[in-house]
Design an enzyme around this catalytic site. Structure first.
Site, PDB file in Angstrom:
ATOM      1  N   ASP A  52      42.227  46.823  31.856  1.00 49.94           N
ATOM      2  CA  ASP A  52      41.295  45.757  31.471  1.00 49.94           C
ATOM      3  C   ASP A  52      39.931  45.989  32.110  1.00 49.94           C
ATOM      4  OD1 ASP A  52      42.041  45.129  34.028  1.00 49.94           O
ATOM      5  OD2 ASP A  52      42.702  43.090  33.590  1.00 49.94           O
ATOM      6  N   SER A  53      39.800  47.096  32.871  1.00 55.41           N
ATOM      7  CA  SER A  53      38.479  47.551  33.319  1.00 55.41           C
ATOM      8  C   SER A  53      37.613  47.904  32.111  1.00 55.41           C
ATOM      9  CB  SER A  53      38.608  48.748  34.260  1.00 55.41           C
ATOM     10  OG  SER A  53      39.452  49.733  33.684  1.00 55.41           O
ATOM     11  N   ASP A  91      47.128  47.132  30.148  1.00 51.03           N
ATOM     12  CA  ASP A  91      46.992  45.902  30.934  1.00 51.03           C
ATOM     13  C   ASP A  91      47.114  44.681  30.040  1.00 51.03           C
ATOM     14  OD1 ASP A  91      46.629  46.277  33.692  1.00 51.03           O
ATOM     15  OD2 ASP A  91      44.539  46.889  33.434  1.00 51.03           O
ATOM     16  N   LYS A 121      51.237  46.479  31.862  1.00 49.91           N
ATOM     17  CA  LYS A 121      51.019  46.311  33.308  1.00 49.91           C
ATOM     18  C   LYS A 121      50.527  44.884  33.550  1.00 49.91           C
ATOM     19  CE  LYS A 121      47.388  48.376  35.698  1.00 49.91           C
ATOM     20  NZ  LYS A 121      46.615  47.240  36.254  1.00 49.91           N
ATOM     21  N   GLU A 123      49.322  42.056  36.846  1.00 49.72           N
ATOM     22  CA  GLU A 123      48.897  41.936  38.241  1.00 49.72           C
ATOM     23  C   GLU A 123      49.642  40.803  38.944  1.00 49.72           C
ATOM     24  OE1 GLU A 123      44.639  41.464  38.437  1.00 49.72           O
ATOM     25  OE2 GLU A 123      44.262  43.334  37.366  1.00 49.72           O
ATOM     26  N   GLU A 190      46.183  48.873  44.771  1.00 50.21           N
ATOM     27  CA  GLU A 190      44.719  49.009  44.709  1.00 50.21           C
ATOM     28  C   GLU A 190      44.065  48.546  45.999  1.00 50.21           C
ATOM     29  OE1 GLU A 190      42.862  47.600  41.112  1.00 50.21           O
ATOM     30  OE2 GLU A 190      40.849  47.860  41.942  1.00 50.21           O
TER      31      GLU A 190
HETATM   32  O1  KIV Z   1      41.996  48.062  34.786  1.00 52.60           O
HETATM   33  C1  KIV Z   1      42.074  49.095  35.476  1.00 52.60           C
HETATM   34  O2  KIV Z   1      41.351  50.073  35.279  1.00 52.60           O
HETATM   35  C2  KIV Z   1      43.083  49.148  36.532  1.00 52.60           C
HETATM   36  C3  KIV Z   1      43.044  50.316  37.463  1.00 52.60           C
HETATM   37  C4  KIV Z   1      41.906  50.185  38.393  1.00 52.60           C
HETATM   38  C5  KIV Z   1      44.315  50.512  38.174  1.00 52.60           C
HETATM   39  O3  KIV Z   1      43.886  48.276  36.642  1.00 52.60           O
END
Ligand code: KIV
Length: 272
Positions: A52-53, A91, A121, A123, A190
């Site tokens: 989600d980055s 994510d 994934k 969190e 992280e």
């Molecule tokens: O969203 C993302 O890029 C991440 C990584 C930093 C692990 O969760």
């Protein structure tokens, strides 16, 4: 010799576990679009994370919070079309799983069905246990994510290193064990002290994949735009820049502009 697609074996959760068991490090990078994902897959990266980055690097938001499930599915579908070998993890974005296991299941099913990805994934630790269980019950592999969890940035207030204090470190170790017991096949760690990442990695049997978590995790992940030097403004200590694509791309664009202005592009050979 070119390798035919059907000869390429996809990385699986089972193989990631075997890599940990034999001490082979796992390589993971983020990917958000087809062309970049093609390069990463052909270079041999083990796991592509549709993070989600994307909210930051693709859409220019300050945090990961605004990205929607539909937008994640769009990015994930593009990456899946490029992935012949890599395992693709997606994510589940903010607001699509927290505190509601039915929503978590629905969001994860949409990701798997509509993008063709291989895993999701999420969190968090104990607080999302029920959501993880419900998603796993549908046969969807879940990767955990502990330490700095950017979807909770307004709770932390800062992107600095997490779990430096004993109480938070202990909770993180407990959460890692809980995620393993619940059935996660791997956990991202992280921005936590290397010493803690080492303890966690040795305390659980599933692979840990670190970002800003030192040498001793079972794998490493970076945001691809950061490690290729496309993003310029983000340079945390843990980031190794393997290229300066921003400079290369700026030079190429400047050359193009000056060729257009000077009527040097296109040439006769480049015209019909
Ligand atoms: O969203 C993302 O890029 C991440 C990584 C930093 C692990 O969760």
């Amino acid at each position: 010799m070119s390798v035919h697609k059907s000869n390429i074996k996809r990385v699986t959760t089972h193989q990631l576990q075997e890599m940990k068991n034999r001490g082979e490090k796992i390589s993971m990078l983020t990917a958000y679009d087809y062309s970049m994902a093609k390069i990463l897959d052909q270079a041999g990266v083990d796991v592509m994370l549709v993070g989600d980055s994307a909210s930051n690097v693709m859409a220019g938001h300050e945090t990961t919070l605004p990205i929607t499930l539909d937008q994640m599915i769009y990015h994930a579908s593009s990456v899946v079309r490029a992935a012949d070998r890599a395992f693709v993890v997606v994510d589940i974005p903010f607001g699509s799983y927290q505190g509601n296991s039915k929503l978590a299941l629905e969001s994860s099913i949409r990701v798997m069905k509509e993008s063709g990805a291989h895993s999701v994934k999420m969190e968090g630790g104990a607080e999302i246990k029920e959501s993880i269980e419900r998603v796993l019950s549908a046969g969807i592999p879940v990767m955990g994510h502990l330490g700095l969890t950017p979807q909770s940035i307004y709770k932390f207030g800062t992107y600095t290193v997490r779990a430096k204090e004993e109480a938070e470190a202990e909770k993180l170790i407990d959460d890692a064990k809980l995620l393993e017991e619940t059935g996660c096949y791997a956990i991202v760690l992280e921005k936590i002290p290397s010493s803690l990442a080492k303890i966690v990695s040795e305390s659980i049997t599933i692979p840990t994949i670190g970002i800003g978590a030192g040498q001793d995790t079972d794998g490493q992940v970076l945001v691809v735009h950061d490690m290729l030097g496309i993003t310029q403004e983000f340079k945390p200590r843990f980031l190794r820049q393997y290229a300066n694509l921003s400079e290369v791309m700026t030079g190429a664009v400047e050359n193009y502009i000056s060729d257009v202005k000077a009527r040097e592009f296109p040439s006769d050979k480049e015209s019909y």
